[in-house]
Every structure is written in structure tokens, then in C-alpha cells.
Design an enzyme around this catalytic site. Structure first.
Site, PDB file in Angstrom:
ATOM      1  N   ARG A   1       0.802  -1.220   0.000  1.00 53.24           N
ATOM      2  CA  ARG A   1       0.000   0.000   0.000  1.00 53.24           C
ATOM      3  C   ARG A   1       0.839   1.276   0.000  1.00 53.24           C
ATOM      4  NH1 ARG A   1      -5.196  -1.368   3.948  1.00 53.24           N
ATOM      5  NH2 ARG A   1      -6.088  -2.955   2.568  1.00 53.24           N
TER       6      ARG A   1
ATOM      7  N   ASP B   1     -14.681  10.665   7.898  1.00 51.55           N
ATOM      8  CA  ASP B   1     -13.643   9.671   7.625  1.00 51.55           C
ATOM      9  C   ASP B   1     -12.298  10.368   7.782  1.00 51.55           C
ATOM     10  OD1 ASP B   1     -13.815   6.710   6.132  1.00 51.55           O
ATOM     11  OD2 ASP B   1     -11.875   7.694   5.903  1.00 51.55           O
TER      12      ASP B   1
END
Length: 287
Positions: free
Chosen positions: A42, A151
Site C-alpha cells: 500500500r 472519515d
């Protein structure tokens, strides 16, 4: 050529420990040693984006005062954003059942009705809440009804705010809701768009759950699903009292199907359904 070199760079155990420790400190995210290859995968694109050639240099950068902006982007890259519309749909039915009488009374009195989607990802959850509530309680369209969608990742918040989704994502949405709240996307053939009449009820804001919460008014329902599973137990336990204090006396809290509150009563909660919690009776006047 630089990309090929970066793709061959491995994340050592020591540097993984540094980056995992930073992720936990900054956002509460937990990465066990067996997740090293996942973190490596990632973060490779962050090395490419910054032009940094190896993980050791990258770690020094994000740990430095000058790396504060990149720390935010690192957390964004490490955050999981797998979701879909009407996920765990039984929660929406329970929400309507639980809040039904309260909604009617609040609409009659002109009182606010507030729902929080904590860890909203790309907006599937808050839009699902809005669709469900407006179908079940059409009087909400003219009421003081709002959904806060938060978020830690600004990229997914932008996605949710724009309200454009792949056409195949509508398969999880009931046909009645599709007809009312979705329309073909004018700028991307085959995609769908959430209609503005629904989008107006949802506000997207960036928020780190383990940092301060600026919201002052309580919520009738809080969804924090498939978020705390990435936190250690101590971090989870620190969140439960904060959620209790952020709920109305008769509010309800929803977690993901694999998440649990270790000792609900200890934190002022009681179980009212599958991974659904209300305030314990004796905490109504406690906070």
C-alpha cells in the site's frame, strides 16, 4: 526507471515497526507483523509519489516535522475502504424500528434528527441511511434531518461528496430507492449519480476518531461499522464512553458484524440487536 527500482525495494522489519507505530499513534490503526507485505504494497505508490527511493528514507521523512503532510497521505493509503450500499441491511431496519416513534414526535415538534456515519468511506453508508430513512419516513424531507459522514481519508470524502458511482454498485440498492434517489451520470456513461435532493441531507467532514470530536449536539443514531476492528482493545475501549456521550438518551449505536463491545454495561451500553447498542437505562441522566 525509478519506479522499477522502487517496486523492488522491500520493507524491513525495523522500518515496518516504525511505520506501524506511527500509524497507531496518528490514527489508532493496528498492523500486526504478518501485515508487513500489505503495508509494503500500500505504501509503494507513496514512495513513487514523493520520489523517495526506499522505505527507510520514507520513514525518516514521515517521522520528521516536515513530513506532517505526507503522514496524512500515508494514513490515507493504509486505510481500508471496502464497502457497498446497504451493507448489513438489518441495521437499517432496526434503526427505523428503534427511532420510529421518536422521529414522528421530533418532526411534529420541529426538533433536529441527527445521524452520524463514522468511518463513512466513499459514502455508501450515509447515502444508504438517507435512502432508507426517507423511504420509511417521507416526512423527513421537510424536517430538520441531517447525516454527518466522517472519515480520516480526504480522498474518499471527496468521492462521497461528489456522489458518482459505478453502475454495477446499484445492485445492492432496492429498486424503489434506485428510482427515487439515483440517476444516470451525465459525464460518465454507465455510471450512476446520487440525486441532489438526497445529497443535501449528507455532510462530509474529515475526522480522526482518536482525536478530538468537534460535534457538540447528540446523535439519534451512530454507525461505526467495520472501523474499530483495526484498533487495539485499549483504543476501542476509549471510544465507547465517547460514543455514549454523543448519543441522545434514546439513541442507538451500530458496529460491524465482526466487532464487539467487550463489556457493554461497563461502558454504559446495553445490547438491543446484532451488534447494536443503546444507552444503559441508568446512564440516561448520567452525562
Amino acid at each position: 526507471m525509478m519506479h522499477a527500482k522502487q517496486d523492488r525495494v522491500d520493507l524491513s522489519v525495523n522500518i515496518f515497526d516504525e511505520l506501524a507505530g506511527l500509524a497507531q499513534k496518528e490514527s489508532g490503526l493496528m498492523f500486526a507483523p504478518e501485515k508487513r507485505s500489505l503495508v509494503q504494497s500500500r505504501l509503494r505508490h507513496r514512495l513513487r509519489a514523493t520520489g523517495i527511493s526506499d522505505f527507510a528514507t520514507y520513514s525518516r521523512h514521515v517521522l520528521s516535522p516536515e513530513g506532517s503532510g505526507e503522514r496524512r497521505l500515508m494514513i490515507s493509503a493504509l486505510t481500508t475502504n471496502v464497502t457497498h450500499f446497504f451493507r448489513e441491511s438489518h441495521h437499517f431496519d432496526l434503526m427505523s424500528e428503534w427511532l420510529g416513534d421518536q422521529i414522528s414526535e421530533k418532526v411534529r415538534l420541529g426538533l433536529p434528527i441527527r445521524i452520524w456515519s463514522a468511518g463513512c468511506s466513499k459514502g455508501h453508508e450515509p447515502y444508504s441511511i438517507a435512502m432508507h430513512m426517507l423511504e420509511k419516513h417521507p416526512e423527513l424531507k421537510d424536517a430538520d434531518f441531517r447525516i454527518l459522514a466522517t472519515d480520516i481519508d480526504p480522498k474518499v470524502l471527496k468521492y462521497g461528496y461528489e456522489g458518482n458511482y459505478r453502475g454495477d454498485e446499484a445492485k445492492h440498492v432496492p429498486l424503489s430507492a434506485q428510482k427515487l434517489f439515483m440517476t444516470p451520470c451525465a459525464t460518465s456513461p454507465g455510471d450512476i449519480r446520487i440525486v441532489d435532493q438526497l445529497r443535501q441531507f449528507v455532510t462530509f467532514k474529515e475526522l480522526n476518531l482518536i482525536a478530538d470530536w468537534p460535534m457538540k449536539k447528540p446523535f439519534d443514531a451512530i454507525f461505526c461499522r467495520n472501523v474499530v476492528i483495526y484498533f487495539d482493545l485499549a483504543t476501542q475501549d476509549s471510544l465507547w464512553p465517547r460514543f455514549v456521550q454523543s448519543m441522545t438518551p434514546d439513541g442507538i449505536l451500530f458496529l460491524g458484524h465482526s466487532e464487539r463491545v467487550s463489556e457493554p454495561r461497563k461502558f454504559g451500553l446495553r445490547t438491543v440487536g446484532p451488534t447494536a447498542f443503546a444507552r444503559a437505562i441508568d446512564t440516561h441522566n448520567k452525562f
